[in-house]
Design an enzyme around this catalytic site. Sequence first.
Site, PDB file in Angstrom:
ATOM      1  N   GLU A 151      15.203  -0.955  -7.835  1.00 17.48           N
ATOM      2  CA  GLU A 151      15.932  -0.696  -6.583  1.00 17.48           C
ATOM      3  C   GLU A 151      17.360  -1.239  -6.617  1.00 17.48           C
ATOM      4  O   GLU A 151      17.774  -2.006  -5.740  1.00 17.48           O
ATOM      5  CB  GLU A 151      15.180  -1.297  -5.390  1.00 17.48           C
ATOM      6  CG  GLU A 151      13.913  -0.549  -5.054  1.00 17.48           C
ATOM      7  CD  GLU A 151      13.247  -1.003  -3.749  1.00 17.48           C
ATOM      8  OE1 GLU A 151      13.548  -2.108  -3.264  1.00 17.48           O
ATOM      9  OE2 GLU A 151      12.418  -0.251  -3.220  1.00 17.48           O
TER      10      GLU A 151
ATOM     11  N   GLU B 206       6.902   3.805  -6.311  1.00 15.56           N
ATOM     12  CA  GLU B 206       6.467   3.018  -5.150  1.00 15.56           C
ATOM     13  C   GLU B 206       6.390   3.930  -3.943  1.00 15.56           C
ATOM     14  O   GLU B 206       7.281   4.752  -3.731  1.00 15.56           O
ATOM     15  CB  GLU B 206       7.444   1.884  -4.794  1.00 15.56           C
ATOM     16  CG  GLU B 206       7.499   0.765  -5.786  1.00 15.56           C
ATOM     17  CD  GLU B 206       8.393  -0.390  -5.339  1.00 15.56           C
ATOM     18  OE1 GLU B 206       8.574  -0.594  -4.117  1.00 15.56           O
ATOM     19  OE2 GLU B 206       8.922  -1.069  -6.225  1.00 15.56           O
TER      20      GLU B 206
HETATM   21  P1  P53 Z   1       7.964  -5.286   1.316  1.00 16.58           P
HETATM   22  C1  P53 Z   1      13.242  -3.161   1.363  1.00 16.58           C
HETATM   23  C2  P53 Z   1      13.198  -1.843   1.688  1.00 16.58           C
HETATM   24  C3  P53 Z   1      12.487  -0.987   0.884  1.00 16.58           C
HETATM   25  C4  P53 Z   1      11.844  -1.445  -0.247  1.00 16.58           C
HETATM   26  O1  P53 Z   1       8.577  -4.051   0.513  1.00 16.58           O
HETATM   27  C5  P53 Z   1      11.928  -2.765  -0.595  1.00 16.58           C
HETATM   28  C6  P53 Z   1      12.616  -3.613   0.225  1.00 16.58           C
HETATM   29  C7  P53 Z   1      12.650  -5.027  -0.052  1.00 16.58           C
HETATM   30  O2  P53 Z   1      11.641  -5.641   0.663  1.00 16.58           O
HETATM   31  O3  P53 Z   1      11.391  -3.262  -1.712  1.00 16.58           O
HETATM   32  C8  P53 Z   1      10.468  -2.580  -2.505  1.00 16.58           C
HETATM   33  O4  P53 Z   1       7.214  -6.099   0.326  1.00 16.58           O
HETATM   34  C9  P53 Z   1      10.305  -3.450  -3.712  1.00 16.58           C
HETATM   35  C10 P53 Z   1       9.011  -4.202  -3.745  1.00 16.58           C
HETATM   36  C11 P53 Z   1       8.535  -4.458  -2.335  1.00 16.58           C
HETATM   37  C12 P53 Z   1       8.246  -3.125  -1.683  1.00 16.58           C
HETATM   38  O5  P53 Z   1       9.381  -2.306  -1.699  1.00 16.58           O
HETATM   39  O6  P53 Z   1       9.123  -5.991   1.886  1.00 16.58           O
HETATM   40  O7  P53 Z   1      10.555  -2.818  -4.932  1.00 16.58           O
HETATM   41  O8  P53 Z   1       9.205  -5.362  -4.518  1.00 16.58           O
HETATM   42  O9  P53 Z   1       7.444  -5.297  -2.260  1.00 16.58           O
HETATM   43  C13 P53 Z   1       7.764  -3.224  -0.250  1.00 16.58           C
HETATM   44  O10 P53 Z   1       7.066  -4.696   2.342  1.00 16.58           O
END
Ligand code: P53
Length: 478
Positions: free
Chosen positions: A176, A376
């Site tokens: 990201e 993801e």
């Molecule tokens: P969490 C922000 C917005 C979108 C994705 O996020 C993001 C983030 C940062 O939090 O991160 C990605 O755990 C990232 C993962 C993360 C996942 O999305 O905040 O690549 O490490 O855990 C979900 O709910």
Amino acid sequence: MSKLKDGFLWGGAVAAHQLEGGWQEGGKGVSVADVMTAGANGVPREITDGVLPGKNYPNHEGIDFYHRYKEDVKLFAEMGFKCFRTSIAWTRIFPNGDEKEPNEAGLRFYDDLFDECHKYGIEPVITLAHFEMPYHLIKEYGGFTNRKVIDFYMNFAEVCFKRYKDKVKYWMTFNEIDNQSNFDSEFSVATNSGILFSNVKKEDREAAMYQAAHYELVASAKAVKVGHEINPDFEIGCMINMTPIYPYNADPKNIMLAERLMQRRYWFSDVHANGVYPNNIEAYVTRKGYRKDITDEDREILKQGTVDYIGLSYYNSMTVKADGIDIDGDFSPEAPVTKNETLKTSEWDWPIDPVGLRYSLNWLTDRYHLPLFIVENGLGARDKVEADGSIHDPYRVDYLRAHIEQMEKAVDLDGVDLMGYTPWGCIDLVSAGTGQMSKRYGFIYVDKDDDGKGTFNRSKKDSFDWYKKVIASNGEDL
Ligand code: P53
């Protein structure tokens, strides 16, 4: 007949710092994730000056995957995973980041993990830098604001490519990388670039971000080039957080504003995929005096190290409105964000927008003409364990089903070339954004709460059997 190709990479995704724990085991050093405290929805995680006594650092223990990975990989295999996306913790391989020689115990851990995956025919998909920079590189060098850090990253990348050249085929260079386009978020710039607000004055943050991101893009391109020399069969991608930015309505001001914000966000993937900066960013950095340090050699390497595919995360879309904003002016990138009344939101206020996934896959295909890999996607939600131990999570199934349907339309109706789909947090883990355990994404429940208490035992949620069926039918039986 499945709409998806044979060999479609169904699996799940995690990142080392969010699940491994064992933060001081096997000679591991302290990473940026090890100095981040637990936050909550709307309460940012604190990034402390080193590890301080009395603070709650949820990544230190993660879900103890470091010791339990065999049990977990077995459960992934039971769901039928074809691949498993994780990252290599930089600090297991180079504890401080600037050592000459790698740490053998760290390398051995990933050998064992990848062997365990292959035992079940699960292909590892590996991110090199997933919010895990050695803290020492941040303290001593200023993170990626320092050109020297390109070389430290390259040492890490080269060691991994050589060591795992016969065990890992799919790689991504930086997780990201575009999060930092929101340079007002300390979490984003710290986890992407090792930029701490305490080290950079508010008015200099945007400039620091553009310079650091440039060095990362050079590091990524070098890694792609070196990786292909080490094993021509490697598939090396970038990884972007794909959050399409919609205009609030058909008012041309809103449309232009959304376009400008898309430009501020997607130039990272432009450079990764096209090997050159887009015109709009060249114009912007020239006008602002940003990214001063760029050499002819940098520009050449960017051209030579373009990626093989676009890895993306997709959770939601964003909607913007120009009210009270000069769309040609300089404003915080999140300032014009407004509520999209057409979308429901998660408990953590993230809009839920499955059609946005199909839109994004089309947009990326039209822009880059490269294979895409959804690495993801998922819903963070609270789960309830029933008296008999069962966990009913239809909301998670609903979210994933709706997104998979849109993904399949993109492939079937729109001709998108899609490599695979790895939902986020296939086993519950520490949230990156909030540090919470209670924001759960998994098919597998982990008994640990926000204070770090629990047995750490694993159990299957209802979604476990659902996802198993989805994989077995190659996405037909949703
Ligand atoms: P969490 C922000 C917005 C979108 C994705 O996020 C993001 C983030 C940062 O939090 O991160 C990605 O755990 C990232 C993962 C993360 C996942 O999305 O905040 O690549 O490490 O855990 C979900 O709910």
